[in-house]
Scaffold this active site. Structure first.
Site, PDB file in Angstrom:
ATOM      1  N   LYS A 107      -2.772   8.014   7.110  1.00  0.00           N
ATOM      2  CA  LYS A 107      -2.203   6.694   6.839  1.00  0.00           C
ATOM      3  C   LYS A 107      -0.980   6.480   7.712  1.00  0.00           C
ATOM      4  O   LYS A 107      -0.059   7.323   7.711  1.00  0.00           O
ATOM      5  CB  LYS A 107      -1.781   6.596   5.364  1.00  0.00           C
ATOM      6  CG  LYS A 107      -2.951   6.565   4.391  1.00  0.00           C
ATOM      7  CD  LYS A 107      -3.704   5.247   4.498  1.00  0.00           C
ATOM      8  CE  LYS A 107      -4.746   5.064   3.454  1.00  0.00           C
ATOM      9  NZ  LYS A 107      -4.320   4.359   2.286  1.00  0.00           N
TER      10      LYS A 107
ATOM     11  N   ASP B 200       0.833  -1.201   0.000  1.00  0.00           N
ATOM     12  CA  ASP B 200       0.000   0.000   0.000  1.00  0.00           C
ATOM     13  C   ASP B 200       0.872   1.258   0.000  1.00  0.00           C
ATOM     14  O   ASP B 200       0.540   2.258  -0.623  1.00  0.00           O
ATOM     15  CB  ASP B 200      -0.906   0.020   1.247  1.00  0.00           C
ATOM     16  CG  ASP B 200      -2.000  -1.035   1.167  1.00  0.00           C
ATOM     17  OD1 ASP B 200      -2.080  -1.745   0.137  1.00  0.00           O
ATOM     18  OD2 ASP B 200      -2.771  -1.152   2.135  1.00  0.00           O
TER      19      ASP B 200
ATOM     20  N   LYS C  58      -9.187   3.267  11.271  1.00  0.00           N
ATOM     21  CA  LYS C  58      -9.445   2.943   9.858  1.00  0.00           C
ATOM     22  C   LYS C  58      -9.229   1.445   9.702  1.00  0.00           C
ATOM     23  O   LYS C  58      -8.093   0.973   9.581  1.00  0.00           O
ATOM     24  CB  LYS C  58      -8.517   3.746   8.945  1.00  0.00           C
ATOM     25  CG  LYS C  58      -8.845   3.549   7.485  1.00  0.00           C
ATOM     26  CD  LYS C  58      -8.097   4.565   6.620  1.00  0.00           C
ATOM     27  CE  LYS C  58      -8.508   4.468   5.177  1.00  0.00           C
ATOM     28  NZ  LYS C  58      -8.180   3.206   4.545  1.00  0.00           N
TER      29      LYS C  58
ATOM     30  N   LYS D 138     -12.977  12.743  11.110  1.00  0.00           N
ATOM     31  CA  LYS D 138     -14.181  13.303  10.480  1.00  0.00           C
ATOM     32  C   LYS D 138     -14.637  14.543  11.244  1.00  0.00           C
ATOM     33  O   LYS D 138     -14.594  14.543  12.489  1.00  0.00           O
ATOM     34  CB  LYS D 138     -15.323  12.276  10.516  1.00  0.00           C
ATOM     35  CG  LYS D 138     -15.021  10.993   9.777  1.00  0.00           C
ATOM     36  CD  LYS D 138     -16.124   9.951   9.945  1.00  0.00           C
ATOM     37  CE  LYS D 138     -15.714   8.645   9.277  1.00  0.00           C
ATOM     38  NZ  LYS D 138     -16.586   7.520   9.553  1.00  0.00           N
TER      39      LYS D 138
ATOM     40  N   GLU E  72     -17.296  -1.507   7.545  1.00  0.00           N
ATOM     41  CA  GLU E  72     -16.123  -2.191   7.015  1.00  0.00           C
ATOM     42  C   GLU E  72     -16.182  -3.662   7.425  1.00  0.00           C
ATOM     43  O   GLU E  72     -16.260  -3.974   8.619  1.00  0.00           O
ATOM     44  CB  GLU E  72     -14.859  -1.523   7.587  1.00  0.00           C
ATOM     45  CG  GLU E  72     -13.586  -1.903   6.894  1.00  0.00           C
ATOM     46  CD  GLU E  72     -13.327  -1.119   5.592  1.00  0.00           C
ATOM     47  OE1 GLU E  72     -14.209  -0.364   5.142  1.00  0.00           O
ATOM     48  OE2 GLU E  72     -12.235  -1.290   5.039  1.00  0.00           O
TER      49      GLU E  72
ATOM     50  N   TYR F  67       1.969   2.056  -3.474  1.00  0.00           N
ATOM     51  CA  TYR F  67       0.813   2.543  -4.236  1.00  0.00           C
ATOM     52  C   TYR F  67       0.517   4.006  -3.839  1.00  0.00           C
ATOM     53  O   TYR F  67       0.341   4.876  -4.702  1.00  0.00           O
ATOM     54  CB  TYR F  67      -0.410   1.654  -3.955  1.00  0.00           C
ATOM     55  CG  TYR F  67      -1.654   2.088  -4.693  1.00  0.00           C
ATOM     56  CD1 TYR F  67      -1.930   1.596  -5.967  1.00  0.00           C
ATOM     57  CD2 TYR F  67      -2.539   3.004  -4.127  1.00  0.00           C
ATOM     58  CE1 TYR F  67      -3.064   2.007  -6.653  1.00  0.00           C
ATOM     59  CE2 TYR F  67      -3.675   3.421  -4.810  1.00  0.00           C
ATOM     60  CZ  TYR F  67      -3.929   2.912  -6.070  1.00  0.00           C
ATOM     61  OH  TYR F  67      -5.050   3.331  -6.747  1.00  0.00           O
TER      62      TYR F  67
ATOM     63  N   ARG G 107     -18.684  -1.699  -2.190  1.00  0.00           N
ATOM     64  CA  ARG G 107     -18.574  -0.334  -2.716  1.00  0.00           C
ATOM     65  C   ARG G 107     -18.445  -0.336  -4.238  1.00  0.00           C
ATOM     66  O   ARG G 107     -18.940   0.559  -4.913  1.00  0.00           O
ATOM     67  CB  ARG G 107     -17.341   0.339  -2.091  1.00  0.00           C
ATOM     68  CG  ARG G 107     -17.183   1.778  -2.515  1.00  0.00           C
ATOM     69  CD  ARG G 107     -16.001   2.431  -1.846  1.00  0.00           C
ATOM     70  NE  ARG G 107     -14.729   1.874  -2.302  1.00  0.00           N
ATOM     71  CZ  ARG G 107     -13.553   2.404  -2.061  1.00  0.00           C
ATOM     72  NH1 ARG G 107     -13.462   3.488  -1.326  1.00  0.00           N
ATOM     73  NH2 ARG G 107     -12.449   1.844  -2.510  1.00  0.00           N
TER      74      ARG G 107
HETATM   75  P1  NAD Z   1      -9.068   4.318   1.508  1.00  0.00           P
HETATM   76  O1  NAD Z   1      -9.019   2.899   1.886  1.00  0.00           O
HETATM   77  O2  NAD Z   1      -7.817   5.025   1.750  1.00  0.00           O
HETATM   78  O3  NAD Z   1     -10.276   5.013   2.322  1.00  0.00           O
HETATM   79  C1  NAD Z   1     -11.643   4.797   2.127  1.00  0.00           C
HETATM   80  C2  NAD Z   1     -12.147   3.556   2.798  1.00  0.00           C
HETATM   81  O4  NAD Z   1     -11.797   3.525   4.160  1.00  0.00           O
HETATM   82  C3  NAD Z   1     -13.662   3.446   2.835  1.00  0.00           C
HETATM   83  O5  NAD Z   1     -14.183   3.012   1.611  1.00  0.00           O
HETATM   84  C4  NAD Z   1     -13.844   2.441   3.931  1.00  0.00           C
HETATM   85  O6  NAD Z   1     -13.851   1.172   3.359  1.00  0.00           O
HETATM   86  C5  NAD Z   1     -12.586   2.527   4.757  1.00  0.00           C
HETATM   87  N1  NAD Z   1     -12.807   2.776   6.195  1.00  0.00           N
HETATM   88  C6  NAD Z   1     -12.305   1.998   7.192  1.00  0.00           C
HETATM   89  N2  NAD Z   1     -12.667   2.456   8.378  1.00  0.00           N
HETATM   90  C7  NAD Z   1     -13.443   3.549   8.165  1.00  0.00           C
HETATM   91  C8  NAD Z   1     -14.125   4.447   9.019  1.00  0.00           C
HETATM   92  N3  NAD Z   1     -14.062   4.343  10.355  1.00  0.00           N
HETATM   93  N4  NAD Z   1     -14.820   5.454   8.460  1.00  0.00           N
HETATM   94  C9  NAD Z   1     -14.869   5.606   7.113  1.00  0.00           C
HETATM   95  N5  NAD Z   1     -14.241   4.777   6.235  1.00  0.00           N
HETATM   96  C10 NAD Z   1     -13.533   3.766   6.762  1.00  0.00           C
HETATM   97  O7  NAD Z   1      -9.474   4.541   0.096  1.00  0.00           O
HETATM   98  P2  NAD Z   1      -9.704   3.501  -1.005  1.00  0.00           P
HETATM   99  O8  NAD Z   1     -10.113   4.298  -2.156  1.00  0.00           O
HETATM  100  O9  NAD Z   1     -10.569   2.386  -0.532  1.00  0.00           O
HETATM  101  O10 NAD Z   1      -8.312   2.800  -1.250  1.00  0.00           O
HETATM  102  C11 NAD Z   1      -7.155   3.465  -1.450  1.00  0.00           C
HETATM  103  C12 NAD Z   1      -6.116   2.753  -0.647  1.00  0.00           C
HETATM  104  O11 NAD Z   1      -6.118   1.362  -0.943  1.00  0.00           O
HETATM  105  C13 NAD Z   1      -4.759   3.261  -1.052  1.00  0.00           C
HETATM  106  O12 NAD Z   1      -4.414   4.381  -0.277  1.00  0.00           O
HETATM  107  C14 NAD Z   1      -3.868   2.068  -0.819  1.00  0.00           C
HETATM  108  O13 NAD Z   1      -3.386   2.093   0.486  1.00  0.00           O
HETATM  109  C15 NAD Z   1      -4.808   0.904  -1.004  1.00  0.00           C
HETATM  110  N6  NAD Z   1      -4.529   0.325  -2.331  1.00  0.00           N
HETATM  111  C16 NAD Z   1      -3.454  -0.493  -2.427  1.00  0.00           C
HETATM  112  C17 NAD Z   1      -3.113  -1.047  -3.644  1.00  0.00           C
HETATM  113  C18 NAD Z   1      -1.930  -1.965  -3.703  1.00  0.00           C
HETATM  114  O14 NAD Z   1      -1.570  -2.380  -4.809  1.00  0.00           O
HETATM  115  N7  NAD Z   1      -1.323  -2.334  -2.603  1.00  0.00           N
HETATM  116  C19 NAD Z   1      -3.854  -0.751  -4.798  1.00  0.00           C
HETATM  117  C20 NAD Z   1      -4.948   0.089  -4.686  1.00  0.00           C
HETATM  118  C21 NAD Z   1      -5.273   0.637  -3.450  1.00  0.00           C
END
Ligand code: NAD
Length: 328
Positions: free
Chosen positions: A311, A34, A115, A287, A170, A37, A136
């Site tokens: 993060k 992550d 998170k 939030k 989640e 990414y 989602r």
């Molecule tokens: P995100 O995971 O950074 O944030 C949004 C998500 O957080 C929400 O959809 C929800 O599922 C989650 N969440 C967990 N607890 C929560 C809470 N208390 N309140 C609100 N939301 C909560 O964004 P994203 O668009 O889902 O994913 C992006 C992240 O995924 C990237 O920053 C990366 O770290 C990871 N990613 C990794 C790869 C990889 O190849 N390793 C590829 C794509 C994405």
């Protein structure tokens, strides 16, 4: 970088992020950590901020999640399921606070939530009864996974009040369940899952609900889909208390903070303590607490402006292993 180099780098980043995103969101098999990414995404966002003409309509910075898997029914989300913008250090958090105060015109209270590193889901209840569950997906359309979600013990099939409501949460796999599952897969000569997040996502996106039922998944509900004030709540803290009263499991480690410095202290505490939890977290979601203030701030196409995901710094060992494996 001159213009030609910049264009080349943008194309490279677009291609890499598309490939990594597909592996992560659609195949549930990440190719890189992550942290890597996030680093590429930050680089792309920075270039795009200074060169808006280099923002392609299909840029990974403009979209939420991945495509929807075939084989599942599709659910059009009544309210989009968005992503969160990221903060990587205290200065990013203070900047977020400055913007929030400027938009609201007064000091802001925040609620900090863990998170949870899993998969975002939505569940619709009618007259208190569970009627539909979905992923989602790409934020607008998700996969219908009603039968799989119904197998999760912590999700109530009937609420304590006969309300019609959509909740967001989640779904995750506790660390112990993950270790057991991978040990079993290893014994059976099957490929292990890369991490609990991918194991949870892979388990819920199975056509046979018996598989999800056998995986010991759990859910923390973290919000109401759409306008929380329509349910008589004034703030995210109240909404979470209300959801707990309706019968949902909400995460108890949340904390209301009256300043960004208090938020920063809370985060510092969890950087140390996260390993003690029996589920994985990849950061802290901050939030704006009051719904009235959230409304003032609004949304971008991809994320609410009233929330930010801090993060955690990458866990060195895992990150390095995954990234080195790739480069050989
Ligand atoms: P995100 O995971 O950074 O944030 C949004 C998500 O957080 C929400 O959809 C929800 O599922 C989650 N969440 C967990 N607890 C929560 C809470 N208390 N309140 C609100 N939301 C909560 O964004 P994203 O668009 O889902 O994913 C992006 C992240 O995924 C990237 O920053 C990366 O770290 C990871 N990613 C990794 C790869 C990889 O190849 N390793 C590829 C794509 C994405």
């Amino acid at each position: 970088m001159d213009r030609i180099e910049l264009e080349k780098r943008v194309e490279e980043l677009n291609n890499l992020l598309h490939e990594y995103g597909h592996a992560y969101y659609v195949l549930d098999k990440p190719l890189v950590s992550d942290a890597l990414y996030d680093q590429y995404m930050q680089e792309l966002l920075e270039i795009e901020a200074g060169n808006p003409d280099l923002i392609f309509p299909d840029s990974p910075s403009q979209r939420v999640g991945g495509e929807v898997l075939t084989g599942f029914g599709k659910v059009l989300h009544t309210f989009p399921m968005l992503s969160l913008s990221n903060a990587f250090n205290d200065e990013d958090l203070r900047e977020f606070d400055r913007r929030a105060q400027a938009a609201a015109g007064h000091d802001i209270s925040y609620i900090c939530e863990l998170k949870i590193d899993g998969l975002a889901i939505a569940i619709r209840y009618e007259d208190g009864k569970f009627v539909q569950g979905s992923t989602r997906g790409d934020g607008r359309v998700g996969e219908e996974i009603t039968m799989n979600l119904k197998t999760i013990q912590t999700i109530p099939l009937r609420l304590k009040e006969p309300v019609s409501i959509e909740v967001r949460g989640e779904a995750y796999m506790p660390k112990k369940a993950f270790a057991k599952l991978n040990a079993k897969r290893d014994e059976a000569g099957e490929e292990p899952f890369a991490n609990p997040r991918n194991a949870a996502a892979g388990s819920l996106r199975q056509l046979d609900p018996k598989i999800a039922a056998s995986r010991n998944l759990a859910v923390f509900v973290y919000g109401i889909g759409g306008d929380g004030s329509a349910y008589g709540q004034d703030s995210q803290s109240d909404a979470l208390n209300h959801l707990a009263k309706l019968g949902f499991e909400t995460n108890q480690e949340r904390q209301r903070c009256t300043s960004i410095e208090e938020v920063i202290d809370y985060i510092g505490k969890w950087v140390e303590k996260r390993a003690d939890l029996d589920y994985e977290i990849d950061g802290i979601v901050v939030k704006v607490d009051k719904f009235e203030d959230q409304e003032q701030l609004g949304f971008t196409a991809k994320s609410p402006k009233w929330a930010i995901a801090y993060k955690f710094p990458a866990e060195e060992v895992t990150t390095k292993l995954l990234d080195i494996e790739l480069s050989v």
